[in-house]
Write a protein that holds these residues in place. Sequence first.
Motif, PDB file in Angstrom:
ATOM      1  N   LEU A 171       7.364 -19.674  -0.073  1.00  0.00           N
ATOM      2  CA  LEU A 171       6.651 -19.081  -1.206  1.00  0.00           C
ATOM      3  C   LEU A 171       7.656 -18.880  -2.333  1.00  0.00           C
ATOM      4  N   ILE A 172       7.409 -19.522  -3.472  1.00  0.00           N
ATOM      5  CA  ILE A 172       8.313 -19.339  -4.604  1.00  0.00           C
ATOM      6  C   ILE A 172       8.191 -17.908  -5.125  1.00  0.00           C
ATOM      7  N   GLN A 173       9.181 -17.472  -5.895  1.00  0.00           N
ATOM      8  CA  GLN A 173       9.177 -16.095  -6.385  1.00  0.00           C
ATOM      9  C   GLN A 173       7.887 -15.823  -7.157  1.00  0.00           C
ATOM     10  N   SER A 174       7.166 -14.792  -6.696  1.00  0.00           N
ATOM     11  CA  SER A 174       5.838 -14.492  -7.241  1.00  0.00           C
ATOM     12  C   SER A 174       5.698 -12.993  -7.446  1.00  0.00           C
ATOM     13  N   ASN A 175       5.046 -12.597  -8.518  1.00  0.00           N
ATOM     14  CA  ASN A 175       4.838 -11.182  -8.792  1.00  0.00           C
ATOM     15  C   ASN A 175       3.868 -10.563  -7.796  1.00  0.00           C
ATOM     16  N   VAL A 176       4.084  -9.290  -7.497  1.00  0.00           N
ATOM     17  CA  VAL A 176       3.182  -8.542  -6.620  1.00  0.00           C
ATOM     18  C   VAL A 176       2.701  -7.298  -7.353  1.00  0.00           C
ATOM     19  N   ASN A 177       1.545  -6.821  -6.964  1.00  0.00           N
ATOM     20  CA  ASN A 177       0.990  -5.591  -7.517  1.00  0.00           C
ATOM     21  C   ASN A 177       1.362  -4.411  -6.637  1.00  0.00           C
ATOM     22  N   PRO A 178       1.670  -3.265  -7.225  1.00  0.00           N
ATOM     23  CA  PRO A 178       1.953  -2.084  -6.417  1.00  0.00           C
ATOM     24  C   PRO A 178       0.689  -1.561  -5.737  1.00  0.00           C
ATOM     25  N   ASP A 179       0.891  -0.850  -4.615  1.00  0.00           N
ATOM     26  CA  ASP A 179      -0.206  -0.188  -3.893  1.00  0.00           C
ATOM     27  C   ASP A 179      -1.380  -1.131  -3.658  1.00  0.00           C
ATOM     28  N   SER A 180      -1.081  -2.346  -3.194  1.00  0.00           N
ATOM     29  CA  SER A 180      -2.122  -3.378  -3.084  1.00  0.00           C
ATOM     30  C   SER A 180      -1.848  -4.335  -1.929  1.00  0.00           C
ATOM     31  N   ASP A 181      -2.893  -5.045  -1.520  1.00  0.00           N
ATOM     32  CA  ASP A 181      -2.727  -6.244  -0.711  1.00  0.00           C
ATOM     33  C   ASP A 181      -2.389  -7.385  -1.662  1.00  0.00           C
ATOM     34  N   ASN A 182      -1.371  -8.148  -1.320  1.00  0.00           N
ATOM     35  CA  ASN A 182      -0.971  -9.292  -2.137  1.00  0.00           C
ATOM     36  C   ASN A 182      -1.016 -10.545  -1.265  1.00  0.00           C
ATOM     37  N   TYR A 183      -2.103 -11.295  -1.380  1.00  0.00           N
ATOM     38  CA  TYR A 183      -2.301 -12.490  -0.560  1.00  0.00           C
ATOM     39  C   TYR A 183      -1.788 -13.730  -1.292  1.00  0.00           C
ATOM     40  N   PHE A 184      -1.097 -14.578  -0.548  1.00  0.00           N
ATOM     41  CA  PHE A 184      -0.585 -15.826  -1.103  1.00  0.00           C
ATOM     42  C   PHE A 184      -0.883 -16.961  -0.129  1.00  0.00           C
ATOM     43  N   GLY A 185      -1.444 -18.050  -0.629  1.00  0.00           N
ATOM     44  CA  GLY A 185      -1.635 -19.238   0.183  1.00  0.00           C
ATOM     45  C   GLY A 185      -0.337 -20.018   0.313  1.00  0.00           C
ATOM     46  N   ARG A 235       0.826  -1.210   0.000  1.00  0.00           N
ATOM     47  CA  ARG A 235       0.000   0.000   0.000  1.00  0.00           C
ATOM     48  C   ARG A 235       0.860   1.260   0.000  1.00  0.00           C
ATOM     49  N   PHE A 236       0.533   2.177  -0.911  1.00  0.00           N
ATOM     50  CA  PHE A 236       1.196   3.474  -1.114  1.00  0.00           C
ATOM     51  C   PHE A 236       2.564   3.358  -1.793  1.00  0.00           C
ATOM     52  N   PHE A 237       3.051   2.159  -2.015  1.00  0.00           N
ATOM     53  CA  PHE A 237       4.246   1.980  -2.832  1.00  0.00           C
ATOM     54  C   PHE A 237       3.763   1.744  -4.270  1.00  0.00           C
ATOM     55  N   ALA A 238       3.523   2.840  -4.967  1.00  0.00           N
ATOM     56  CA  ALA A 238       2.917   2.766  -6.298  1.00  0.00           C
ATOM     57  C   ALA A 238       3.964   2.701  -7.399  1.00  0.00           C
ATOM     58  N   GLY A 239       5.025   3.510  -7.288  1.00  0.00           N
ATOM     59  CA  GLY A 239       6.061   3.520  -8.299  1.00  0.00           C
ATOM     60  C   GLY A 239       7.356   2.936  -7.812  1.00  0.00           C
ATOM     61  N   ASN A 240       7.328   2.360  -6.619  1.00  0.00           N
ATOM     62  CA  ASN A 240       8.566   1.859  -6.007  1.00  0.00           C
ATOM     63  C   ASN A 240       8.367   0.514  -5.307  1.00  0.00           C
ATOM     64  N   ALA A 241       7.338  -0.234  -5.694  1.00  0.00           N
ATOM     65  CA  ALA A 241       7.133  -1.574  -5.131  1.00  0.00           C
ATOM     66  C   ALA A 241       8.076  -2.567  -5.800  1.00  0.00           C
ATOM     67  N   PRO A 242       8.385  -3.684  -5.150  1.00  0.00           N
ATOM     68  CA  PRO A 242       9.172  -4.735  -5.820  1.00  0.00           C
ATOM     69  C   PRO A 242       8.389  -5.302  -7.003  1.00  0.00           C
ATOM     70  N   GLN A 243       9.092  -5.911  -7.926  1.00  0.00           N
ATOM     71  CA  GLN A 243       8.420  -6.603  -9.015  1.00  0.00           C
ATOM     72  C   GLN A 243       7.885  -7.945  -8.545  1.00  0.00           C
ATOM     73  N   SER A 244       8.643  -8.613  -7.671  1.00  0.00           N
ATOM     74  CA  SER A 244       8.236  -9.924  -7.169  1.00  0.00           C
ATOM     75  C   SER A 244       8.840 -10.154  -5.786  1.00  0.00           C
ATOM     76  N   VAL A 245       8.343 -11.198  -5.121  1.00  0.00           N
ATOM     77  CA  VAL A 245       8.821 -11.536  -3.783  1.00  0.00           C
ATOM     78  C   VAL A 245       8.899 -13.049  -3.647  1.00  0.00           C
ATOM     79  N   SER A 246       9.669 -13.495  -2.681  1.00  0.00           N
ATOM     80  CA  SER A 246       9.643 -14.893  -2.253  1.00  0.00           C
ATOM     81  C   SER A 246       9.834 -14.909  -0.745  1.00  0.00           C
ATOM     82  N   ILE A 247       9.489 -16.041  -0.109  1.00  0.00           N
ATOM     83  CA  ILE A 247       9.623 -16.177   1.338  1.00  0.00           C
ATOM     84  C   ILE A 247      10.246 -17.524   1.659  1.00  0.00           C
ATOM     85  N   GLU A 248      11.188 -17.503   2.590  1.00  0.00           N
ATOM     86  CA  GLU A 248      11.834 -18.717   3.084  1.00  0.00           C
ATOM     87  C   GLU A 248      11.637 -18.804   4.592  1.00  0.00           C
ATOM     88  N   GLY A 249      11.796 -20.007   5.141  1.00  0.00           N
ATOM     89  CA  GLY A 249      11.632 -20.197   6.569  1.00  0.00           C
ATOM     90  C   GLY A 249      12.721 -21.065   7.157  1.00  0.00           C
TER      91      GLY A 249
END
Length: 334
Positions: A123-137, A92-106
């Motif tokens: 979570l394998i590398q997955s694209n995210v939307n800027p200025d948004s909630d990005n939910y991943f199962g 949220r509010f990262f409109a022009g500066n959000a990452p292109q994608s993310v991943s998560i390790e544990g």
Amino acid sequence: MQQQNDHPYKTWIDLAAQRLGGQALQCSDDFFAEMENLLKPAAPVFIDDKYTDRGKWMDGWESRRKRVVGHDWCVIKLGAKGIIHGVNVCTRFFAGNAPQSVSIEGCVSEIAPNDSTEWQPILIQSNVNPDSDNYFGIESQEAFTHIRLNIFPDGGVARLRVYGEPVIDWDWFLPGEPIDLAYVKNGGRPMACSDMFFSNMENLIMPNRGKDMGDGWETKRRRGGRECDWIIVKLGAKGSIEKVLVDTAHFKGNYPESFTLEAACLEPHQSPDENTEWHEVIGREKLTADSEHFYRHNIQNKGQHFTHVRLNIFPDGGVSRLRVYGFLAEKEGE
């Protein structure tokens, strides 16, 4: 950011929550905005004309523009070890500066992770939307103590929520020690309630006493219809109920007039429904404002084992905390 009641993992606990002890430990870079912002409990905000000596003030974690090969990362200590079912990487509010994608390790570690830590993909590398909630199962059934959020290649994330179920190391407890079976860090989880108009049902089993009236479970004023409001809590483990605490801290003009407590014993993975057989644990008792109420000698069905409890409040109102102390069935030879 969506209201907490609207997100797809609302019946699970945020394992990374600060009030559980969640903490941002280290990151590759937080030049523009500190990593600690990731776990703030409040929704992110944007202040149009606020700047720091490093640039635009942002309510999140933001790294500088990467000019070398690689990506940025942040290590989070979960407030409770647990199995992760879903995450929200909120930009949220990262409109022009959000990452292109993310991943998560544990990982599972008794100390802060270091260069020798073995990380497992969550979570394998997955694209995210800027200025948004990005939910991943999340499909992993392993329990983790720490996670590492990787952002590709750089940018900003406002909030990180890690939804799942705490898994307690029961060997930590002494033989014969009573355990709060409803406590969130012991695996307790609210399953359903009649209403949570003013505040979320998960507050009922959080650590410590409530800090204010918003840190509890409060229903709206009931105008007819059902006899009472209610909440069902799945206990962290099957066990007996030996004593109970009902705390109405900070609820002064809106505490319930009275309550009852019931319990049920269900099979694993079975959820309460209209056919569930509930047993009375505490008959109807008066409540008072802003007070802790202790019950031991009037507990019914002592020694019987239960997996769920249902707190009924008459007619409505707010309760800050519920503690349900008992003994594990496994420790009693069952």
